[in-house]
Design an enzyme around this catalytic site. Sequence first.
Site, short mmCIF file in Angstrom:
data_model
loop_
_atom_site.label_atom_id
_atom_site.label_comp_id
_atom_site.label_asym_id
_atom_site.label_seq_id
_atom_site.Cartn_x
_atom_site.Cartn_y
_atom_site.Cartn_z
N LYS A 272 1.02 -1.21 0.12
CA LYS A 272 -0.03 -0.12 0.01
C LYS A 272 1.05 1.29 0.05
O LYS A 272 2.05 1.22 0.47
CB LYS A 272 -0.95 0.12 1.18
CG LYS A 272 -1.93 -0.83 1.36
CD LYS A 272 -2.58 -0.76 2.70
CE LYS A 272 -3.92 -1.89 2.80
NZ LYS A 272 -4.94 -2.02 1.90
N ASP A 342 -2.20 -8.06 -0.85
CA ASP A 342 -3.01 -7.18 -0.10
C ASP A 342 -4.41 -7.72 0.17
O ASP A 342 -5.15 -7.22 0.96
CB ASP A 342 -3.13 -5.88 -0.69
CG ASP A 342 -3.53 -4.69 0.31
OD1 ASP A 342 -3.61 -5.03 1.50
OD2 ASP A 342 -3.85 -3.63 -0.28
N ARG A 346 -9.25 -12.11 3.88
CA ARG A 346 -9.88 -13.08 3.55
C ARG A 346 -9.24 -14.61 3.71
O ARG A 346 -9.76 -15.60 3.93
CB ARG A 346 -10.24 -13.23 1.98
CG ARG A 346 -9.35 -12.83 1.35
CD ARG A 346 -9.92 -12.47 -0.31
NE ARG A 346 -10.05 -11.05 -0.23
CZ ARG A 346 -10.27 -10.49 -1.37
NH1 ARG A 346 -10.75 -10.93 -2.38
NH2 ARG A 346 -10.43 -8.82 -1.05
N1 BES Z 1 -7.65 -3.93 4.90
C1 BES Z 1 -7.98 -3.73 3.53
C2 BES Z 1 -9.49 -3.18 3.50
C3 BES Z 1 -9.58 -1.92 4.11
C4 BES Z 1 -9.45 -0.50 3.03
C5 BES Z 1 -10.10 -1.50 5.22
C6 BES Z 1 -9.98 0.55 3.49
C7 BES Z 1 -10.12 -0.34 5.81
C8 BES Z 1 -10.31 0.73 4.87
C9 BES Z 1 -7.87 -4.99 2.89
O1 BES Z 1 -6.97 -6.00 3.58
C10 BES Z 1 -7.28 -4.73 1.66
O2 BES Z 1 -6.13 -4.32 1.20
N2 BES Z 1 -8.18 -4.91 0.61
C11 BES Z 1 -8.17 -4.76 -0.56
C12 BES Z 1 -8.42 -6.07 -1.64
C13 BES Z 1 -8.02 -6.05 -2.99
C14 BES Z 1 -6.51 -6.06 -3.04
C15 BES Z 1 -8.66 -7.07 -3.80
C16 BES Z 1 -8.83 -3.50 -1.17
O3 BES Z 1 -9.89 -3.30 -0.73
O4 BES Z 1 -8.27 -2.80 -1.87
ZN ZN Z 2 -6.46 -5.90 5.36
MN MN Z 3 -4.95 -5.77 2.52
#
Ligand code: BES
Ligand code: ZN
Ligand code: MN
Length: 490
Positions: A272, A342, A346
Site C-alpha cells: 500500500k 493485499d 480473507r
Molecule cells: N484492510 C484492507 C481493506 C480496507 C480498506 C479496510 C480501506 C479499511 C479501509 C484489505 O486487506 C485490503 O487491502 N483490501 C483490498 C483488496 C484488493 C487487493 C482485492 C482493497 O480493498 O483494496
Molecule cells: Zn487488510
Molecule cells: Mn490488505
Amino acid sequence: MKIELKPFSKQLSESELLVIFRFEGGEFYPTLDAAGLAKAPALKQAIAAKDIKGKPGAMSLLYLGEDSPTKRLLVIGVGKREKFRVEGLISAVSAAVWKAEKLGVSELTCYPLPLKDEGEAVKQTALAALLANYRFDRYLPKLAKKPRPSTLRILVGKATSALKTVVEQAAIVAKYQNFSRELINEPVNVMTPLEFASRVSKEAEEIGLQCEVHDEEWIHKKGMKLLWGVAKGSEEPPRLVVLRHNGGGKNAPWLGIVGKGVMFDTGGLSLKNTAGMLSMKADMGGGAATVGALLAAAALSVKKNIIGIVPAVINAIDGRAQNVSDIVQSFDGPSVEIVNTDAEGRLVLADGLSYARELGAETLIDICTLTGASVVALGMKVAALFTDDDNLRDIVLTGKETTAEVFWQLPLFDHYAEALKSTYAETKNSGGRWGGASTAAKFLEKFTDGKPWAHLDIAGKELLDKPWLCYRKGATAFGVRTLLHLIENR
Ligand code: BES
Ligand code: ZN
Ligand code: MN
C-alpha cells in the site's frame, strides 16, 4: 464515570450542570414545568430572545443564578420529533458529556430522551455517556488532558431495581466496547499479535471466560497455511485466539464468530502507499469487536453457546513474505493462488472459518475490515452485510434500532465467483476491482461448507477521522453491539 439514577421532581436539585432537550418546533423535553424550570428568569429571557434552538447539535448554556441549586442549564437541540431515533439520543448525550468536559465540571444530570420505554432510554443514555467519555490519551502529556466528568445522574420516574440492572448491563457493554477500542487505538508497535492475545486472555480470565491462545508452532503444525502465509511476512509471530462461552448448556447449538485480526496491513509485497496504510492499525477491528462481544456476553451471562476466533497477524514484508503467484493449500477448503498479497484478510478468515466448523460451530458469522470496495459503495457510516440466511439478515438489519449500527445488504450472486477462477489452483484470492466486496464474500463462502453464515464487512467504520455519534476521533469498535444483538437473538 459513575452512573446514578435519581427520581425526578419539580424541585431543581443540587447540580453543576442540568441538561434538557428541545425539539425543532419548540417542544422542550421534559416540559419546563416538569423540569422545575417554568420560572427560571435566565431561561425565560433566552426563549424570548429566540436564542434557544431545536436544530440537531444546537447548544445553549445558561447560568441559573446564585440562588439556584442547579448552577448551569444546558439545552441541546434534538431535531424534529417525528424523526427522532436512537441516534439522536446518542448524539445529544455525547454532546452533553463533551460539553461537561470542556467546562471542567465533574458531574452532570440529564433526562432520558423518549424511546420505546424508559428502560431503553436509560440504557441508551448510560451507554452513550460511557462510550463518549472514553478517550485514547495514554501518550499525551498530563497537562494537555482535561479531567473528564466522573458522574452522570439520570433522572427517572422511580429508581427501580429493574432500571438499576439496566444501568449495570449498559456499563458492562460499554466497558468491553471501550476495551476493544483501546486494542484498536494502540498502534502496531505496541499492539502485536502477542500483546493482543495477552490483553485478551487477561481480561477473559478475570470473568472466567474460556480463552485459548495458540502459537505459531501450533498454527504451522495444524496446517493453517493460509494464515501462516500471511503471518510469515512479519518478524512478529502470529497467534490464534479462541474464546468459548458455554452459557446455553450441553445441547444448545454453537454460534461461531470469526474476526479479522490483522494488527497492521502494509499490503505485503502488493504494498500500500502511506496514505492507504495510515488507518491500517485498525485492520484488526473485526477481531477486537469479536473479543469485545464475547467478553460482554460472558459478563452478562448470556444463555447461549458462542465461540470467538481471532487469527492475529501482521501483513508485512519481511524476507519470508509470501509472493504474488504463490499457491497455498487452505486448512479445510480449496487451494489458493495468491494474486494479490493485499487481499490478506480473507486468507486468515478462511482458515478461521474452517476452524470454527471443526470446533462445532453450526452458524457462522465473520466480521472484518475487508474491502475498500464496500467503503466506496456504502460510505463511512454504513456497513455491508452478506448472507443467504433470512433470519440472520433480519437480525442484523433491524438491529439498528437498538445498536445504532446500520448495515445494508450487498449481493452474493453466484456469478461473482467467476472472477475468482484460477488457472493454477482451485481459486484465486482476489477477483479484481469490480464488485470487489461481493467477490471477497464469495471467496469466504467457499470455507463455510454450506452452513448458515453472515459476513459483515465493516471497513471504514473502525477508525474515525472526525467525531460521530458517541465516538471521538479514533476507534469505534463498530460491531460489538451488532454481534451482541446477534448472540442474543439468534
Ligand atoms: N484492510 C484492507 C481493506 C480496507 C480498506 C479496510 C480501506 C479499511 C479501509 C484489505 O486487506 C485490503 O487491502 N483490501 C483490498 C483488496 C484488493 C487487493 C482485492 C482493497 O480493498 O483494496
Ligand atoms: Zn487488510
Ligand atoms: Mn490488505
